[in-house]
Scaffold this active site. Structure first.
Site, PDB file in Angstrom:
ATOM      1  N   LYS A  41       0.838  -1.194   0.000  1.00 18.42           N
ATOM      2  CA  LYS A  41       0.000   0.000   0.000  1.00 18.42           C
ATOM      3  C   LYS A  41       0.873   1.244   0.000  1.00 18.42           C
ATOM      4  O   LYS A  41       1.696   1.436   0.887  1.00 18.42           O
ATOM      5  CB  LYS A  41      -0.933   0.027   1.215  1.00 18.42           C
ATOM      6  N   ASP A  99      -3.483   4.157  -2.069  1.00 20.64           N
ATOM      7  CA  ASP A  99      -4.489   4.580  -1.096  1.00 20.64           C
ATOM      8  C   ASP A  99      -4.476   6.103  -0.950  1.00 20.64           C
ATOM      9  O   ASP A  99      -3.935   6.646   0.009  1.00 20.64           O
ATOM     10  CB  ASP A  99      -4.199   3.903   0.248  1.00 20.64           C
ATOM     11  N   LYS A 159      -7.471   7.977  -1.236  1.00 18.81           N
ATOM     12  CA  LYS A 159      -8.769   8.392  -0.680  1.00 18.81           C
ATOM     13  C   LYS A 159      -9.265   9.694  -1.331  1.00 18.81           C
ATOM     14  O   LYS A 159      -9.581  10.674  -0.663  1.00 18.81           O
ATOM     15  CB  LYS A 159      -8.695   8.546   0.837  1.00 18.81           C
ATOM     16  N   ASP A 172     -13.553  14.745  -3.931  1.00 20.19           N
ATOM     17  CA  ASP A 172     -13.680  16.078  -4.508  1.00 20.19           C
ATOM     18  C   ASP A 172     -14.901  16.065  -5.424  1.00 20.19           C
ATOM     19  O   ASP A 172     -15.645  15.074  -5.461  1.00 20.19           O
ATOM     20  CB  ASP A 172     -12.403  16.442  -5.280  1.00 20.19           C
ATOM     21  N   THR A 217     -11.051   3.772  10.040  1.00 17.61           N
ATOM     22  CA  THR A 217     -10.912   3.002  11.276  1.00 17.61           C
ATOM     23  C   THR A 217     -10.485   3.856  12.457  1.00 17.61           C
ATOM     24  O   THR A 217     -10.514   3.395  13.598  1.00 17.61           O
ATOM     25  CB  THR A 217      -9.902   1.852  11.091  1.00 17.61           C
ATOM     26  N   ARG A 227       2.334  -1.512  10.667  1.00 18.26           N
ATOM     27  CA  ARG A 227       3.334  -1.476  11.730  1.00 18.26           C
ATOM     28  C   ARG A 227       3.763  -2.842  12.251  1.00 18.26           C
ATOM     29  O   ARG A 227       4.951  -3.036  12.524  1.00 18.26           O
ATOM     30  CB  ARG A 227       2.834  -0.588  12.872  1.00 18.26           C
TER      31      ARG A 227
END
Length: 243
Positions: A38, A65, A67, A70, A124, A219
């Site tokens: 990603k 990614d 997002k 607009d 999330t 992570r």
């Protein structure tokens, strides 16, 4: 239960690094051990299209990614531009916000060429209190799940077939959209790993059991002493949990 390779193909490693050099090193450490990497907004903004080359370093496809959110025309042009980049890079998925509305989603689908549009439902990092503060009208019970379902159905009606939701809401979205939807879940943490800034998380096995198809893990792999071994362990858990 699926094969180990299929488990690996369902794993997306989030390249959440501060620079291209660090991301390149991280991608190389998991080469051949994840199905996708990603590339997020921070890295893409800092490094530009060159960041898409990290897929080759990881021997994996790219989940871009960004997002996008607009007006329809602007998002459509952005999707078209990224589609052109995807012709020379292994970009497979591109995210837009489902909350951008039906017209924006339809424009994104129409302008996509060679990549799949993914609708992000509820981040999330947000919970019911956050949604209420944004003015969202919430259901009395399971308010976040209700909003995820609402946005998922909106995006589905616009032609979207790939979705991002938390593992906690995956069962609701799976029930609403059926088996043809592809559900991608961030907020996945192996047992014992810290939650960080995620508010709705679960383990890889729980995410698969809840209906997820692909899992985004950052992570726990990035910070492991042996990222490749950590990725293999997560992929094995995915494989074992997949019917």
């Amino acid at each position: 239960m699926v094969t180990a390779k299929e488990g690996r193909d369902r794993l997306i490693f989030a390249l959440d690094y501060p620079s291209a050099s660090a991301a390149l090193e991280g991608a190389a450490k998991v080469a051949g051990h994840v199905g996708m990497v990603k590339v997020g907004l921070e890295l893409f903004t800092q490094e530009g299209p060159a960041a898409l080359g990290l897929g080759a370093a990881a021997e994996a496809r790219v989940f871009l990614d960004l997002k996008l959110h607009d007006i329809p025309a602007t998002v459509g042009r952005a999707v078209a531009a990224i589609s052109r980049l995807a012709r020379s890079q292994p970009v497979k998925l591109l995210t837009v916000h489902a909350s951008g509305g039906r017209a924006m989603l339809e424009e994104a689908i129409q302008r996509a060429d060679g990549l799949d549009i993914v609708a992000v439902t509820v981040l999330t990092s947000l919970d019911a209190d956050d949604l209420a503060a944004l003015g969202t009208q919430l259901a009395a019970e399971a308010p976040v799940a209700a909003q995820v379902e609402r946005l998922g159905l909106l995006a589905w009606s616009a032609g979207v077939r790939h979705f991002v939701c938390s593992p906690a809401e995956a069962p609701v979205l799976r029930a609403a959209l059926g088996p043809d939807a592809t559900l991608i879940t961030p907020g996945v943490r192996p047992a014992g790993d810290a939650a960080g800034d995620q508010k709705r998380i679960c383990t890889p096995a729980q995410a698969i059991a809840g209906g997820a198809d692909r899992l985004v893990v950052g992570r726990p792999i990035r910070d492991a002493d042996d990222p490749a071994a950590k990725a293999d362990a997560i992929a094995a858990e995915i494989a074992a949990a997949t019917p």
